[in-house]
Write an enzyme that holds these catalytic residues in place. Sequence first.
Site, PDB file in Angstrom:
ATOM      1  CD  GLU A  20     -47.546   4.985  40.772  1.00 46.14           C
ATOM      2  OE1 GLU A  20     -48.734   5.240  40.487  1.00 46.14           O
ATOM      3  OE2 GLU A  20     -46.788   5.766  41.360  1.00 46.14           O
ATOM      4  CB  VAL A  21     -50.930   1.326  35.793  1.00 46.61           C
ATOM      5  CG1 VAL A  21     -52.068   0.572  35.123  1.00 46.61           C
ATOM      6  CG2 VAL A  21     -51.477   2.322  36.807  1.00 46.61           C
ATOM      7  CG  HIS A  43     -48.933   3.655  31.213  1.00 48.03           C
ATOM      8  ND1 HIS A  43     -48.875   2.479  31.917  1.00 48.03           N
ATOM      9  CD2 HIS A  43     -48.357   4.596  31.997  1.00 48.03           C
ATOM     10  CE1 HIS A  43     -48.307   2.688  33.086  1.00 48.03           C
ATOM     11  NE2 HIS A  43     -47.957   3.968  33.163  1.00 48.03           N
ATOM     12  CG  ASP A  58     -51.868  10.676  35.133  1.00 50.41           C
ATOM     13  OD1 ASP A  58     -51.079   9.782  34.770  1.00 50.41           O
ATOM     14  OD2 ASP A  58     -52.203  10.845  36.337  1.00 50.41           O
ATOM     15  CB  ILE A  59     -56.560  10.135  37.739  1.00 53.65           C
ATOM     16  CG1 ILE A  59     -57.845  10.438  38.498  1.00 53.65           C
ATOM     17  CG2 ILE A  59     -55.522   9.484  38.639  1.00 53.65           C
ATOM     18  CD1 ILE A  59     -58.601   9.185  38.939  1.00 53.65           C
ATOM     19  CG  ASN A  69     -42.323   5.382  34.659  1.00 51.81           C
ATOM     20  OD1 ASN A  69     -41.221   5.898  34.481  1.00 51.81           O
ATOM     21  ND2 ASN A  69     -43.361   6.073  35.097  1.00 51.81           N
TER      22      ASN A  69
END
Length: 122
Positions: free
Chosen positions: A99-100, A104, A33-34, A91
């Site tokens: 969010e994305v 995932h 994760d970034i 999520n």
Amino acid sequence: MAYDSENVFAKILRGELPCDKVYETDHALAFKDIQPQAPVHILVIPKGPYVSMDDFSENASDAEISEFFRVVGQVARDAGVVETGYRMLANHGDDGRQEVPHFHVHVFGGCDLGGMVRRVSA
Ligand code: 5GP
């Protein structure tokens, strides 16, 4: 919800954005994760265009689903967090604060992760 092929994970899969890859198979990709929320914070994504857990669980093939969850287990073993413990989390949608919009699973570990969910209102 239709799949948005311009989401960041779709761009990572197409090689248009970089990622710190930790594992890859025919059907799944795992990368760091970034903005890590724990010493170990890895994202595992299917390579197919699935918006969320809901989409993936309903529409992915048995091969995609089984390989995906084997990769989740493998990256946790490779990260060395099986003995100390880890958390996997996905999520979904607005209440889940996804969010994305590409399915995932987060794999967190490397420290005490605290309570599972902090309820903020009734
Ligand atoms: P979500 O809230 O959708 O479950 O989590 C999305 C995660 O993707 C966040 O933890 C965020 O830090 C991560 N993320 C967003 N953009 C990028 C990116 O370009 N590269 C990587 N490696 N992670 C990203």
